[in-house]
Scaffold this motif. Structure first.
Motif, PDB file in Angstrom:
ATOM      1  N   THR A   1       1.765  -8.726  -1.072  1.00  0.00           N
ATOM      2  CA  THR A   1       2.932  -8.939  -0.223  1.00  0.00           C
ATOM      3  C   THR A   1       2.519  -8.658   1.213  1.00  0.00           C
ATOM      4  O   THR A   1       1.861  -7.656   1.479  1.00  0.00           O
ATOM      5  CB  THR A   1       4.073  -7.985  -0.624  1.00  0.00           C
ATOM      6  OG1 THR A   1       4.346  -8.154  -2.015  1.00  0.00           O
ATOM      7  CG2 THR A   1       5.319  -8.239   0.171  1.00  0.00           C
TER       8      THR A   1
ATOM      9  N   CYS B   1       4.482  -1.421   3.940  1.00  0.00           N
ATOM     10  CA  CYS B   1       5.559  -1.337   2.948  1.00  0.00           C
ATOM     11  C   CYS B   1       6.660  -0.400   3.446  1.00  0.00           C
ATOM     12  O   CYS B   1       6.384   0.652   4.010  1.00  0.00           O
ATOM     13  CB  CYS B   1       4.999  -0.847   1.618  1.00  0.00           C
ATOM     14  SG  CYS B   1       6.235  -0.701   0.307  1.00  0.00           S
TER      15      CYS B   1
ATOM     16  N   HIS C   1       4.356  -7.794   3.801  1.00  0.00           N
ATOM     17  CA  HIS C   1       5.144  -6.739   4.446  1.00  0.00           C
ATOM     18  C   HIS C   1       5.387  -7.065   5.919  1.00  0.00           C
ATOM     19  O   HIS C   1       5.533  -6.161   6.746  1.00  0.00           O
ATOM     20  CB  HIS C   1       4.481  -5.366   4.316  1.00  0.00           C
ATOM     21  CG  HIS C   1       4.247  -4.912   2.910  1.00  0.00           C
ATOM     22  ND1 HIS C   1       5.264  -4.742   2.010  1.00  0.00           N
ATOM     23  CD2 HIS C   1       3.102  -4.603   2.248  1.00  0.00           C
ATOM     24  CE1 HIS C   1       4.752  -4.332   0.848  1.00  0.00           C
ATOM     25  NE2 HIS C   1       3.446  -4.250   0.963  1.00  0.00           N
TER      26      HIS C   1
END
Length: 119
Positions: A34, A43, A36
């Motif tokens: 991901t 995160c 982010h």
């Protein structure tokens, strides 16, 4: 320390030290797959906050190797890592990063020969 209850095995305060250095927030910067991006490249999961999915309950961050390749170390070697080599991880980022590192290791060609003797 800010109401954080350490895990049972944290006799020397290592977990608390790692979480304090991370300001109680997951330190993943995209190794989980991901980006982010919406969260400044890091995160947004905080210790004691709620997970991304509905009904997951409060998140408990863990202290594990900061280097994704070291997440694959056997438990006895991971436990010997110095605090400088550790980072705070939410369970989702930790598991995804570990899976990605394992997949990359399996895809890499082996440096060892396949047989005992060259034929």
């Amino acid at each position: 320390m800010n109401g954080r209850v350490p895990p049972l095995g944290d006799q020397c305060g290592l977990w608390q030290t790692v979480l304090a250095a991370a300001a109680g927030r997951c330190q993943c910067r995209g190794t989980c797959g991901t980006s982010h991006e919406r969260d400044g490249g890091r995160c947004k999961t905080v210790h004691g906050g709620y997970g991304r999915r509905h009904g997951t309950g409060p998140v408990h961050l863990l202290a594990a190797a900061a280097d994704p390749d070291r997440l694959l170390l056997p438990a006895h070697q991971a436990a010997a890592l110095p605090k400088q080599a550790l980072a705070a991880w939410c369970p989702e980022c930790h598991d995804a990063t570990r899976r990605a590192a394992d997949k990359a290791r399996q895809a890499a060609p082996s440096a060892e020969p396949d047989s005992l003797f060259d034929l």
